[in-house]
Motif scaffolding. Sequence first.
Motif, PDB file in Angstrom:
ATOM      1  N   ALA A  49       0.657  -1.092  -0.098  1.00  0.00           N
ATOM      2  CA  ALA A  49      -0.155  -0.001  -0.019  1.00  0.00           C
ATOM      3  C   ALA A  49       0.755   1.197  -0.043  1.00  0.00           C
ATOM      4  CB  ALA A  49      -0.683   0.005   1.299  1.00  0.00           C
ATOM      5  N   ARG A  50       0.211   2.293  -0.484  1.00  0.00           N
ATOM      6  CA  ARG A  50       0.854   3.648  -0.453  1.00  0.00           C
ATOM      7  C   ARG A  50       0.423   4.282   0.685  1.00  0.00           C
ATOM      8  NH1 ARG A  50       1.071   8.796  -3.032  1.00  0.00           N
ATOM      9  NH2 ARG A  50       2.257   9.787  -1.364  1.00  0.00           N
ATOM     10  N   ILE A  51      -0.859   4.155   1.101  1.00  0.00           N
ATOM     11  CA  ILE A  51      -1.448   4.611   2.506  1.00  0.00           C
ATOM     12  C   ILE A  51      -1.741   3.674   3.430  1.00  0.00           C
ATOM     13  CG2 ILE A  51      -3.329   5.973   3.391  1.00  0.00           C
ATOM     14  CD1 ILE A  51      -3.413   7.570   0.945  1.00  0.00           C
ATOM     15  N   VAL A  52      -1.344   3.697   4.787  1.00  0.00           N
ATOM     16  CA  VAL A  52      -1.679   2.627   5.595  1.00  0.00           C
ATOM     17  C   VAL A  52      -2.294   3.162   6.963  1.00  0.00           C
ATOM     18  CG1 VAL A  52      -0.393   1.227   7.187  1.00  0.00           C
ATOM     19  CG2 VAL A  52       0.622   1.482   4.876  1.00  0.00           C
ATOM     20  N   VAL A  53      -3.613   2.905   7.083  1.00  0.00           N
ATOM     21  CA  VAL A  53      -4.096   3.531   8.015  1.00  0.00           C
ATOM     22  C   VAL A  53      -4.131   2.623   9.390  1.00  0.00           C
ATOM     23  CG1 VAL A  53      -6.632   4.032   8.832  1.00  0.00           C
ATOM     24  CG2 VAL A  53      -5.989   4.354   6.397  1.00  0.00           C
ATOM     25  N   LEU A  54      -3.769   3.114  10.492  1.00  0.00           N
ATOM     26  CA  LEU A  54      -3.567   2.531  11.811  1.00  0.00           C
ATOM     27  C   LEU A  54      -4.963   2.318  12.444  1.00  0.00           C
ATOM     28  CD1 LEU A  54      -0.281   4.544  12.347  1.00  0.00           C
ATOM     29  CD2 LEU A  54      -0.568   2.119  11.714  1.00  0.00           C
ATOM     30  N   ASP A  87       9.604  -2.271   8.308  1.00  0.00           N
ATOM     31  CA  ASP A  87      10.235  -2.676   7.107  1.00  0.00           C
ATOM     32  C   ASP A  87       9.585  -2.875   5.970  1.00  0.00           C
ATOM     33  OD1 ASP A  87      12.421  -2.824   8.785  1.00  0.00           O
ATOM     34  OD2 ASP A  87      12.211  -5.010   9.173  1.00  0.00           O
ATOM     35  N   ALA A  88       8.177  -2.937   5.881  1.00  0.00           N
ATOM     36  CA  ALA A  88       7.313  -3.030   4.839  1.00  0.00           C
ATOM     37  C   ALA A  88       6.983  -1.680   4.343  1.00  0.00           C
ATOM     38  CB  ALA A  88       6.179  -3.600   5.082  1.00  0.00           C
ATOM     39  N   LEU A  89       7.247  -0.303   4.770  1.00  0.00           N
ATOM     40  CA  LEU A  89       7.028   0.757   4.309  1.00  0.00           C
ATOM     41  C   LEU A  89       8.268   1.178   3.474  1.00  0.00           C
ATOM     42  CD1 LEU A  89       5.830   2.167   7.544  1.00  0.00           C
ATOM     43  CD2 LEU A  89       4.444   1.350   5.612  1.00  0.00           C
ATOM     44  N   VAL A  90       8.074   2.215   2.525  1.00  0.00           N
ATOM     45  CA  VAL A  90       9.205   2.756   1.793  1.00  0.00           C
ATOM     46  C   VAL A  90       8.692   4.264   1.887  1.00  0.00           C
ATOM     47  CG1 VAL A  90       9.513   0.857   0.266  1.00  0.00           C
ATOM     48  CG2 VAL A  90       7.774   2.625  -0.343  1.00  0.00           C
ATOM     49  N   ALA A  91       9.890   5.063   1.478  1.00  0.00           N
ATOM     50  CA  ALA A  91       9.963   6.494   1.555  1.00  0.00           C
ATOM     51  C   ALA A  91       8.668   6.903   0.748  1.00  0.00           C
ATOM     52  CB  ALA A  91      11.125   7.121   1.169  1.00  0.00           C
ATOM     53  N   GLY A  92       7.740   7.888   1.023  1.00  0.00           N
ATOM     54  CA  GLY A  92       6.711   8.377   0.330  1.00  0.00           C
ATOM     55  C   GLY A  92       5.496   7.510   0.847  1.00  0.00           C
ATOM     56  N   ASP A  93       5.650   6.494   1.222  1.00  0.00           N
ATOM     57  CA  ASP A  93       4.319   6.042   1.881  1.00  0.00           C
ATOM     58  C   ASP A  93       3.675   6.919   2.997  1.00  0.00           C
ATOM     59  OD1 ASP A  93       4.336   3.696   0.438  1.00  0.00           O
ATOM     60  OD2 ASP A  93       5.120   2.496   2.072  1.00  0.00           O
ATOM     61  N   VAL A  94       2.613   6.750   3.356  1.00  0.00           N
ATOM     62  CA  VAL A  94       1.768   7.824   4.197  1.00  0.00           C
ATOM     63  C   VAL A  94       1.019   6.985   5.522  1.00  0.00           C
ATOM     64  CG1 VAL A  94       0.213   9.689   4.776  1.00  0.00           C
ATOM     65  CG2 VAL A  94       1.641   9.697   2.563  1.00  0.00           C
TER      66      VAL A  94
END
Lengths: 222, 222
Positions: free
Chosen positions: A70-75, A91-98
């Motif tokens: 995902a690009r957007i990850v809602v907590l 570790d699953a997130l990359v720069a630019g993810d929100v």
Amino acid sequence: MKIAILGGTGDIGQGLALRLAADTAHEITVGSRDAEKAETKAEEYTTELESRGLDAAVAGAENEDAAAAARIVVLAVPPYHVGDTVEAVADALVAGDVLVSPATGMKRDEEGFHYHRPGAGSVTKIAANAAPEGVDVVGAFHNLAAARLANLDAELGIDTLVIGDDEDAKTTVIDVAEGIEGLRALDVGGIANAPEIEGLTPLLINVASNNEGLHDLGIEFT
Amino acid sequence: MKIAILGGTGDIGQGLALRLAADTAHEITVGSRDAEKAETKAEEYTTELESRGLDAAVAGAENEDAAAAARIVVLAVPPYHVGDTVEAVADALVAGDVLVSPATGMKRDEEGFHYHRPGAGSVTKIAANAAPEGVDVVGAFHNLAAARLANLDAELGIDTLVIGDDEDAKTTVIDVAEGIEGLRALDVGGIANAPEIEGLTPLLINVASNNEGLHDLGIEFT
């Protein structure tokens, strides 16, 4: 856009997943620590959407897999799991993810519910403190009644308040939020302004519990 | 009913005095530490009301005289003067009088306004702590934009949230508030629930300052 809703098997996660899938073209995946639970819930949501004649589906996956895609990850997890959840998927997130933080801390006494402000300043700030480099955090969707959101027959006509320290990330989330029919997203500045937004949630509960006929309340700034 | 608005020469006091005088049959007196200032402002308000063809007048008096004559005494003063003001008029109050607290504590940083919660728990609680025996305190009118209230051409269509530990006093204030056209008064329980209400005021300012076209905002629970 691909959107993961971690804790998407809970009440508010369900509401967001259904509304986003029903009203927008985003690809929604609900995440859980338990992949099987996520898949079962995703099937339930998809059945609900199909029963309304909507050509929309929700996928399910373990939190880290959901976040990776995902690009957007809602907590959409309880406030005391926000920090852990961010670390678990870092570790699953990359720069630019929100990352999007809708949680609020509450405690209850005999009078009603009260905002339980975390030591970090706000739940949104807890998420920001735990986020990896290059991943921005935006607070949104705090003040929505889960049951009203999950009932696709219920009209919204309400506001959600959005805060974030990165303007691009905030704009992205505002656009996503406004894709939900009847939801207006208002910019409320930086994460320093989160506590008063998170504090609205217990107030909504107190208003509902003291006034007959008012339940599953939202607010409109007018 | 006789209503005194202490600090009635200030912005929110002006708005309340004008609206109550315009829309209700209550007798309104604005109070100030300076009797002459109170009388001058009262004349201004009366002129404004008469210019609209309204058969309504506002009186002016020194705070203690205003409080002595009134059943309901609104503490429309800055939060750091609430305790002092109650003490200054305490001898003029009798059992059964009701003090109304609309003030909230705020501080500002570069991001926006924030709720500055007093050590007592809330500004409403400061008033309650200072109130003489038999005089109940009710919190109300916190989240109203002064300029919108004072502009009698402006429609309201908004809510005010009311808290108090005495049910009769709270009901009295709810009835007074609902006399203002377009204002709905919602019961939010006891004074322990005041902080989340007082914290709405800085949030309203932050929403207005970050969204073009939104100003003098109120809220509606819906």
